[in-house]
Design a protein around this motif. Sequence first.
Motif, PDB file in Angstrom:
ATOM      1  N   GLN A 184      -5.482   9.382  -1.089  1.00 35.58           N
ATOM      2  CA  GLN A 184      -6.102   8.093  -1.429  1.00 35.58           C
ATOM      3  C   GLN A 184      -5.102   6.939  -1.263  1.00 35.58           C
ATOM      4  O   GLN A 184      -4.063   6.935  -1.915  1.00 35.58           O
ATOM      5  CB  GLN A 184      -6.604   8.115  -2.875  1.00 35.58           C
ATOM      6  N   ASP A 201       3.071   3.715 -11.491  1.00 32.65           N
ATOM      7  CA  ASP A 201       2.513   4.655 -10.517  1.00 32.65           C
ATOM      8  C   ASP A 201       2.994   4.354  -9.102  1.00 32.65           C
ATOM      9  O   ASP A 201       3.245   5.268  -8.318  1.00 32.65           O
ATOM     10  CB  ASP A 201       0.985   4.642 -10.555  1.00 32.65           C
ATOM     11  N   VAL A 202       3.126   3.077  -8.765  1.00 37.44           N
ATOM     12  CA  VAL A 202       3.554   2.708  -7.409  1.00 37.44           C
ATOM     13  C   VAL A 202       4.920   3.322  -7.096  1.00 37.44           C
ATOM     14  O   VAL A 202       5.140   3.822  -5.991  1.00 37.44           O
ATOM     15  CB  VAL A 202       3.562   1.178  -7.195  1.00 37.44           C
ATOM     16  N   ARG A 223      -1.747  -2.869  -4.175  1.00 39.45           N
ATOM     17  CA  ARG A 223      -1.577  -3.771  -5.308  1.00 39.45           C
ATOM     18  C   ARG A 223      -0.724  -4.962  -4.891  1.00 39.45           C
ATOM     19  O   ARG A 223       0.052  -4.871  -3.929  1.00 39.45           O
ATOM     20  CB  ARG A 223      -0.963  -3.066  -6.516  1.00 39.45           C
ATOM     21  N   LYS A 267      -3.538   3.367  -2.057  1.00 34.40           N
ATOM     22  CA  LYS A 267      -3.482   2.513  -3.250  1.00 34.40           C
ATOM     23  C   LYS A 267      -2.829   1.192  -2.841  1.00 34.40           C
ATOM     24  O   LYS A 267      -1.771   1.196  -2.210  1.00 34.40           O
ATOM     25  CB  LYS A 267      -2.654   3.161  -4.365  1.00 34.40           C
ATOM     26  N   GLN A 310       4.490   7.039  -6.528  1.00 35.03           N
ATOM     27  CA  GLN A 310       3.871   7.286  -5.224  1.00 35.03           C
ATOM     28  C   GLN A 310       4.894   7.138  -4.097  1.00 35.03           C
ATOM     29  O   GLN A 310       4.929   7.952  -3.169  1.00 35.03           O
ATOM     30  CB  GLN A 310       2.683   6.347  -5.020  1.00 35.03           C
ATOM     31  N   ALA A 332       0.842  -1.200   0.000  1.00 36.15           N
ATOM     32  CA  ALA A 332       0.000   0.000   0.000  1.00 36.15           C
ATOM     33  C   ALA A 332       0.876   1.248   0.000  1.00 36.15           C
ATOM     34  O   ALA A 332       1.870   1.327   0.713  1.00 36.15           O
ATOM     35  CB  ALA A 332      -0.915   0.009   1.221  1.00 36.15           C
ATOM     36  N   ASP A 386      -1.539   8.067  -2.544  1.00 35.70           N
ATOM     37  CA  ASP A 386      -1.557   8.938  -3.710  1.00 35.70           C
ATOM     38  C   ASP A 386      -2.434  10.126  -3.341  1.00 35.70           C
ATOM     39  O   ASP A 386      -3.657  10.033  -3.395  1.00 35.70           O
ATOM     40  CB  ASP A 386      -2.107   8.186  -4.919  1.00 35.70           C
TER      41      ASP A 386
END
Length: 131
Positions: free
Chosen positions: A23, A48-49, A27, A25, A52, A17, A20
Amino acid sequence: MQEVHDFMKSCGQYFLATVDGDQPKVRPFGTVAIYDGKLYIQTGKKKDVFKQMARNPKIEICAYDGKGKWVRIQAVAVNDDRREAKQFMLDSYPELKKMYSADDNNSQVLFLKDVKARFHTFTGESRTVEF
């Protein structure tokens, strides 16, 4: 650290986790290794991870063994740009070599610092490991 590594590895997949903005996120991830006395994960710089974690390196990981035990890990993810560290991870996970190389300017390894790992069970047992 070895116990955390071994548990994560035995689970096969874990969930990472990030934040962002405001929020969360989450995965699935699958890479974990001990290198140079530190616990490492791997991702791609284009994802994106990674972006972030670059903005806010505080992460949380959860790995569940499917049998009633899990670990929640709070840590700070720190980039390691050394080619040797990237190659070690790629050698540990040869399937990644289809997508990454140590010299591609995309593969990124990160070590975890200020780690607080809490092991839990459905029976209510818990304990904390820090490194």
